[in-house]
Scaffold this active site. Structure first.
Site, PDB file in Angstrom:
ATOM      1  N   GLU A  37       0.876  -1.173   0.000  1.00  0.00           N
ATOM      2  CA  GLU A  37       0.000   0.000   0.000  1.00  0.00           C
ATOM      3  C   GLU A  37       0.911   1.220   0.000  1.00  0.00           C
ATOM      4  O   GLU A  37       1.679   1.430   0.939  1.00  0.00           O
ATOM      5  CB  GLU A  37      -0.904   0.018   1.233  1.00  0.00           C
ATOM      6  N   CYS A  54      -3.243   7.733   4.720  1.00  0.00           N
ATOM      7  CA  CYS A  54      -3.099   7.231   3.351  1.00  0.00           C
ATOM      8  C   CYS A  54      -4.374   7.410   2.551  1.00  0.00           C
ATOM      9  O   CYS A  54      -4.341   7.439   1.317  1.00  0.00           O
ATOM     10  CB  CYS A  54      -2.689   5.764   3.373  1.00  0.00           C
TER      11      CYS A  54
END
Length: 689
Positions: free
Chosen positions: A263, A302
């Site tokens: 990620e 994020c």
């Protein structure tokens, strides 16, 4: 310089069954809000190869001795204990620069994610050590050679390399599915906030609930760890794309085809629908969400919104509304109750965000905030990693590059306008793959067109409108049942996603053979496997019942009177049951037919054992199919076979799945389905129940 009244502690790693300090004093870690040294970190001298072997040999062997439900219950017990201790974590959380509200997302969010996985695993997985998947495939005409996929735990270790912004959630959301799968974990938190992760791991291990070797921790560099990974291991990484690409290209990862999930950077977008003018609830929701995502954890998420894509006609209204809200955002020490936004995680982060703002500013203008001028309600702007929110505007977003390529990982977002919905989708896609985008609209056509345009480039798309305003979890909240990850720039990985996340840590294998042998492997009775007849299986408790126990009933003739009574009693007067001419005109029928649910009801009447006994309840049927029409005068017989036994760990009963096969006088299958019952573990039930 040290905190007044406390001594900066030396963080330790937990490997090979003991807490161990690395060699030397370690690298100092500063309190993000005060600049004072909070802890020291270092992993020099740690035996990384030994840690991996310990996890595989000790932790893996122990975890594989438990069932899915047993492992899930361990996680539940650990999570409940962490919930009791969370105030200690909140106090440590302030050193990361995060406010108490920010801490809720990380601490309560992480513990809640672990509880969600524990609950879903007990609901959706069998209480076994092997997970059968999909239907049985018939590989021969006579049924003597069949196949089925099964999932078994990897025999390696899951290495989780996490980011600094979620020291609790980032760990728990990764170890939960791995541990449920039966795979031990080694957690490597980002150094800057590792002190909070280390504290949580200490409290987890102190419960002595997890078996030895199931969880290890490295505080500091990973050293030569990746040199020792195998094809049975898995690596998950959250952080910068540059670091992720480097790890993914490690020779051992490539040589062993080690599972690698990443990620990485994500320039997430929020789109204001063309129908959502300044007077609409959707406009207000968009503005509120934009400000929240810019300021929660100082924008260091994020999933935070980096690009605000709005209709050209409403661009100025959006800028003014967001600016007005940002003007009310007080910045300062995270423990200060008057503060709405704390500090970034480090001075270097703050300086890095300023550099990124300068890059974006080559193709955009700052319309709110001043990167170099910090205004605080508490704290010291020189010592703490503070930065006020910055709102930018890109006048030519289709030709610009920096707003779509450069991520300022802080309280920064850029407004960009579009003319048509297709242009909004194009702008969102220019992020080259993101974790999430959101669309605020109450127009069905806008929702359909934009969402389908976003989907290939995003791991998640959130649709916000007035109807979900009070219940929505928002743009930036990853949830345990949903996948968390995204294509392209976002790393191409998937995490969580409910039981999808568990399966990532398991090997899918196709098993071929006779039904008898496959049944022994899968723990489920298959057509063609051994059966036993005798006492009615409904008279047997879970302790006595065995796979393959079967009853074949007497036959019952279906009459015209049965069908007409059922039609009158239920109100189901569909023409195929009541009108001979109409039924004959139907290409599927020769004449009037019995109701499918009448067949299922007659079947239950044929196989039921009416007296009180271990079968406590029938809670449903699965995969019900009506395969051959039943006409007046046909006779029905039922074959009921114990197919799967699934005991509950924390209950006096378990679930039993029965294969139910209804045939006519020509032995043609009329109906096929699974009957689901709750069966007592012992009978009679204990008096205290």
């Amino acid at each position: 310089m040290l905190d007044t009244g406390r001594t900066a502690r030396r963080l330790e790693s937990y490997v090979q069954g003991a807490w161990r300090s690395g060699q030397g004093e370690g690298k100092p870690l500063a309190n993000a809000a005060t600049g004072v040294t909070h802890a020291f970190i270092g992993s020099d001298g740690i035996d990384f190869a030994g840690a991996l072997d310990w996890g595989r040999d000790v932790g893996g062997a122990a975890l594989c001795g438990y069932t899915f439900h047993e492992r899930a219950l361990m996680l539940k017990a650990v999570a409940l204990k962490l919930m009791e201790l969370k105030e200690e974590f909140y106090q440590e959380n302030f050193a990361t620069g995060a406010t108490r509200k920010d801490g809720f997302v990380d601490i309560d969010g992480g513990i809640g994610t672990m509880l969600a996985f524990a609950s879903k695993a007990r609901r959706e997985l069998p209480n076994t050590k092997v997970l059968p998947e999909g239907d049985v495939e018939q590989l021969s005409r006579d049924g003597s050679f069949v196949a089925q996929h099964i999932l078994t735990p990897l025999s390696g270790i899951a290495i989780h390399i996490n980011a600094f912004n979620f020291p609790v959630w980032g760990m728990l959301e990764k170890i939960a599915p791995a541990l449920i799968a039966g795979v031990p974990c080694l957690v490597k938190p980002a150094s800057q906030t590792a002190y909070l992760t280390e504290l949580v791991v200490r409290r987890m291990l102190e419960t002595e609930i997890l078996p030895e070797g199931a969880l290890q921790l490295i505080c500091g560099s990973v050293g030569d760890m990746l040199d020792h990974i195998t094809g049975q291991d898995a690596v998950t990484f959250t952080g910068s794309a540059a670091t992720g690409h480097k790890l993914k290209a490690h020779p051992a990862v490539i040589a062993n085809s080690t599972r690698f999930t990443m990620e990485a950077d994500s320039l997430n977008a929020a789109i204001l629908g063309s129908d959502a003018g300044p007077d609409s609830p959707e406009f207000d929701l968009f503005v509120k969400e934009a400000v929240r995502e810019m300021t929660v954890k100082a924008g260091q998420k994020c999933t935070a919104i980096r690009r605000l894509i709005v209709p050209k006609a409403h661009e100025q209204a959006v800028i003014e509304a967001i600016s007005a809200r940002l003007a009310q955002t007080s910045v300062g020490l995270p423990e200060d109750e008057a503060v709405r936004m704390g500090a970034l995680a480090s001075i270097s982060d703050r300086d890095g965000v300023r550099d990124k703002i300068a890059e974006i500013a080559r193709e955009a203008e700052i319309v709110w905030g001043a990167p170099g001028d910090v205004i605080l309600v508490s704290g010291d702007a020189e010592k703490g990693a503070f930065l006020n929110p910055v709102l930018m505007r890109c006048a030519n977003p289709l030709s610009a590059r920096a707003p779509h390529d450069v991520e300022a990982f802080g309280p920064v977002a850029t407004v960009m306008a579009y003319e048509e919905a297709e242009e909004a989708v194009t702008l969102a896609r220019m992020g080259k793959g993101s974790l999430v985008s959101s669309l605020f609209t109450d127009d069905l056509k806008v929702a359909q067109n934009v969402a389908l345009g976003l989907a290939p480039f995003h791991g998640r798309v959130m649709l916000g409108n007035r109807a979900s305003a009070k219940s929505s979890t928002g743009h930036g909240a990853p949830l345990a049942p949903l996948v968390h990850g995204g294509p392209g720039r976002a790393g191409g990985g998937e995490e969580m996603g409910g039981m999808r996340g568990v399966k990532h840590f398991m090997q899918r294998t196709a098993i071929q053979g006779t039904p008898r042998l496959l049944s022994a492997v899968t723990g489920q009775w298959l057509e063609g496997a051994d059966t036993q007849t005798g006492e009615h299986p409904f008279r047997k408790s879970l302790a006595e019942l065995r796979l393959g126990e079967q009853i074949v009933t007497e036959a019952r003739v279906v009459t015209k009177e049965d069908v007409e009574h059922f039609a009158e009693f239920t109100g189901d007067t569909f023409y195929a049951h009541m009108n001979s001419a109409a039924a004959k005109a139907n290409p599927f029928f020769e004449d009037r037919v019995a109701h499918g649910y009448l067949i299922a009801s007659f079947a239950a009447g044929l196989f039921v054992e009416p007296n009180p006994g271990p079968v406590l309840a029938n809670y449903g049927v699965d995969n019900l199919r009506f395969l051959t029409p039943v006409y007046f005068g046909d006779s029905l017989r039922v074959r009921l076979t114990c197919k799967e036994i699934n005991p509950r760990e924390a209950a006096v009963y378990g679930e039993v799945r029965w294969d139910c096969r209804v045939t006519n006088q020509r032995d043609e299958v009329v109906a096929q389905y699974d009957v689901l019952t709750m069966v007592a573990k012992t009978w009679p039930l204990p008096e205290e129940v």
